[in-house]
Design a protein around this motif. Structure first.
Motif, PDB file in Angstrom:
ATOM      1  N   ALA A 187       0.828  -1.206   0.000  1.00 24.82           N
ATOM      2  CA  ALA A 187       0.000   0.000   0.000  1.00 24.82           C
ATOM      3  C   ALA A 187       0.864   1.258   0.000  1.00 24.82           C
ATOM      4  O   ALA A 187       0.558   2.230  -0.700  1.00 24.82           O
ATOM      5  CB  ALA A 187      -0.934   0.000   1.215  1.00 24.82           C
ATOM      6  N   ALA A 188       1.949   1.253   0.767  1.00 24.64           N
ATOM      7  CA  ALA A 188       2.840   2.419   0.817  1.00 24.64           C
ATOM      8  C   ALA A 188       3.501   2.659  -0.537  1.00 24.64           C
ATOM      9  O   ALA A 188       3.596   3.795  -0.997  1.00 24.64           O
ATOM     10  CB  ALA A 188       3.901   2.232   1.896  1.00 24.64           C
ATOM     11  N   VAL A 189       3.946   1.598  -1.165  1.00 29.64           N
ATOM     12  CA  VAL A 189       4.593   1.719  -2.483  1.00 29.64           C
ATOM     13  C   VAL A 189       3.580   2.198  -3.520  1.00 29.64           C
ATOM     14  O   VAL A 189       3.868   3.076  -4.336  1.00 29.64           O
ATOM     15  CB  VAL A 189       5.239   0.381  -2.905  1.00 29.64           C
ATOM     16  CG1 VAL A 189       5.708   0.430  -4.359  1.00 29.64           C
ATOM     17  CG2 VAL A 189       6.398   0.044  -1.974  1.00 29.64           C
ATOM     18  N   ALA A 190       2.380   1.640  -3.486  1.00 29.00           N
ATOM     19  CA  ALA A 190       1.340   2.036  -4.443  1.00 29.00           C
ATOM     20  C   ALA A 190       0.967   3.505  -4.255  1.00 29.00           C
ATOM     21  O   ALA A 190       0.760   4.234  -5.225  1.00 29.00           O
ATOM     22  CB  ALA A 190       0.112   1.166  -4.270  1.00 29.00           C
ATOM     23  N   GLN A 191       0.912   3.960  -3.010  1.00 27.65           N
ATOM     24  CA  GLN A 191       0.579   5.368  -2.730  1.00 27.65           C
ATOM     25  C   GLN A 191       1.645   6.279  -3.295  1.00 27.65           C
ATOM     26  O   GLN A 191       1.362   7.295  -3.903  1.00 27.65           O
ATOM     27  CB  GLN A 191       0.424   5.598  -1.232  1.00 27.65           C
ATOM     28  CG  GLN A 191       0.119   7.037  -0.876  1.00 27.65           C
ATOM     29  CD  GLN A 191       0.108   7.272   0.625  1.00 27.65           C
ATOM     30  OE1 GLN A 191       0.023   6.346   1.411  1.00 27.65           O
ATOM     31  NE2 GLN A 191       0.193   8.523   1.020  1.00 27.65           N
ATOM     32  N   GLU A 192       2.907   5.913  -3.091  1.00 31.73           N
ATOM     33  CA  GLU A 192       4.002   6.729  -3.597  1.00 31.73           C
ATOM     34  C   GLU A 192       3.967   6.811  -5.119  1.00 31.73           C
ATOM     35  O   GLU A 192       4.188   7.860  -5.705  1.00 31.73           O
ATOM     36  CB  GLU A 192       5.347   6.170  -3.116  1.00 31.73           C
ATOM     37  CG  GLU A 192       6.551   7.046  -3.417  1.00 31.73           C
ATOM     38  CD  GLU A 192       6.527   8.384  -2.696  1.00 31.73           C
ATOM     39  OE1 GLU A 192       7.174   9.314  -3.197  1.00 31.73           O
ATOM     40  OE2 GLU A 192       5.873   8.504  -1.651  1.00 31.73           O
ATOM     41  N   LEU A 193       3.655   5.688  -5.764  1.00 29.04           N
ATOM     42  CA  LEU A 193       3.594   5.669  -7.232  1.00 29.04           C
ATOM     43  C   LEU A 193       2.434   6.514  -7.742  1.00 29.04           C
ATOM     44  O   LEU A 193       2.506   7.101  -8.819  1.00 29.04           O
ATOM     45  CB  LEU A 193       3.457   4.234  -7.739  1.00 29.04           C
ATOM     46  CG  LEU A 193       4.695   3.347  -7.561  1.00 29.04           C
ATOM     47  CD1 LEU A 193       4.368   1.917  -7.965  1.00 29.04           C
ATOM     48  CD2 LEU A 193       5.868   3.874  -8.371  1.00 29.04           C
ATOM     49  N   SER A 194       1.363   6.586  -6.975  1.00 27.18           N
ATOM     50  CA  SER A 194       0.184   7.323  -7.438  1.00 27.18           C
ATOM     51  C   SER A 194       0.254   8.802  -7.129  1.00 27.18           C
ATOM     52  O   SER A 194      -0.473   9.610  -7.694  1.00 27.18           O
ATOM     53  CB  SER A 194      -1.090   6.730  -6.819  1.00 27.18           C
ATOM     54  OG  SER A 194      -1.088   6.931  -5.420  1.00 27.18           O
ATOM     55  N   ASP A 195       1.131   9.197  -6.182  1.00 25.13           N
ATOM     56  CA  ASP A 195       1.249  10.626  -5.855  1.00 25.13           C
ATOM     57  C   ASP A 195       1.923  11.371  -7.007  1.00 25.13           C
ATOM     58  O   ASP A 195       2.852  10.850  -7.615  1.00 25.13           O
ATOM     59  CB  ASP A 195       2.074  10.821  -4.578  1.00 25.13           C
ATOM     60  CG  ASP A 195       1.286  10.442  -3.334  1.00 25.13           C
ATOM     61  OD1 ASP A 195       0.052  10.303  -3.445  1.00 25.13           O
ATOM     62  OD2 ASP A 195       1.907  10.276  -2.279  1.00 25.13           O
ATOM     63  N   PRO A 196       1.476  12.615  -7.286  1.00 24.96           N
ATOM     64  CA  PRO A 196       2.083  13.369  -8.381  1.00 24.96           C
ATOM     65  C   PRO A 196       3.482  13.821  -8.035  1.00 24.96           C
ATOM     66  O   PRO A 196       3.846  13.948  -6.923  1.00 24.96           O
ATOM     67  CB  PRO A 196       1.148  14.569  -8.549  1.00 24.96           C
ATOM     68  CG  PRO A 196       0.334  14.645  -7.301  1.00 24.96           C
ATOM     69  CD  PRO A 196       0.347  13.289  -6.671  1.00 24.96           C
TER      70      PRO A 196
END
Length: 196
Positions: A187-196
């Protein structure tokens, strides 16, 4: 030389007793017997008595566990290797017939509200472990805050799983905790990838 050997035996015996039965249940006479050391040698080497021995045990065990886990982390991927890390901890606990736990955890539970010196010693150990885990998670493309949060989730899950495994006499909580931590990492990695 024999003098330093006696001191080391006292610390080793105390650490083992604390892992097995906790600090409160461990008396100085029992430490003396387990260390095969004259009772008087305890106060010779540790004039502060049980509190002084306990402070050194906390520091020593903190280093020992930190090095042990650090060696394991060196060979494990911070995403896909998390379940293995937890499963290995469960296997070790099972091999010891659930009799030993993290001595820092057992001491911290006993002294957090009653002995400020030992609470601080345990807090320093936990902080060092959190720092090491955060550095390990820092390999991922995530923020420092996320690394610290993942470190806290990992340590909390691991220590809590130790308590449940020992109580329930099964490694299932450790296995489930490992997959839970892995989910948090994804979840942390996915959030970082989705942040602009």
């Amino acid at each position: 030389m024999a003098d330093s050997g006696t001191r080391a035996r006292i610390l080793d015996a105390t650490a083992e007793l604390y892992r097995r039965q906790g600090m409160s249940a461990t008396g100085l006479k029992q430490i003396s017997s387990a260390a095969k050391a004259p009772f008087g040698s305890i106060y010779h080497h540790f004039p502060g008595g049980k509190e002084a021995i306990s402070a050194e045990v906390i520091r020593g065990e903190g280093i020992r566990y930190g090095e042990f886990v650090g060696a394991q982390l060196a060979d494990i991927d911070p995403i896909d290797g998390i379940p293995t890390l937890f499963e290995d901890a469960g296997k070790l606990l099972e091999a010891q017939d659930y009799t030993e736990a993290c001595s820092i955890e057992t001491i911290a539970l006993e002294v957090a509200s009653t002995n400020e010196r030992l609470r601080r010693e345990a807090a320093e150990v936990f902080e060092a472990w959190l720092t090491r885990l955060a550095e390990w998670f820092g390999q991922l493309d995530i923020t420092e805050d996320q690394s610290r949060r993942l470190a806290t989730i990992t340590l909390t899950a691991l220590e809590g799983a130790f308590v449940l495994c020992r109580t329930l006499r099964t490694v299932e909580p450790m296995t489930i905790a490992g997959y839970g931590v892995q989910t948090a990492v994804h979840a942390a990695v996915a959030q970082e990838l989705s942040d602009p």
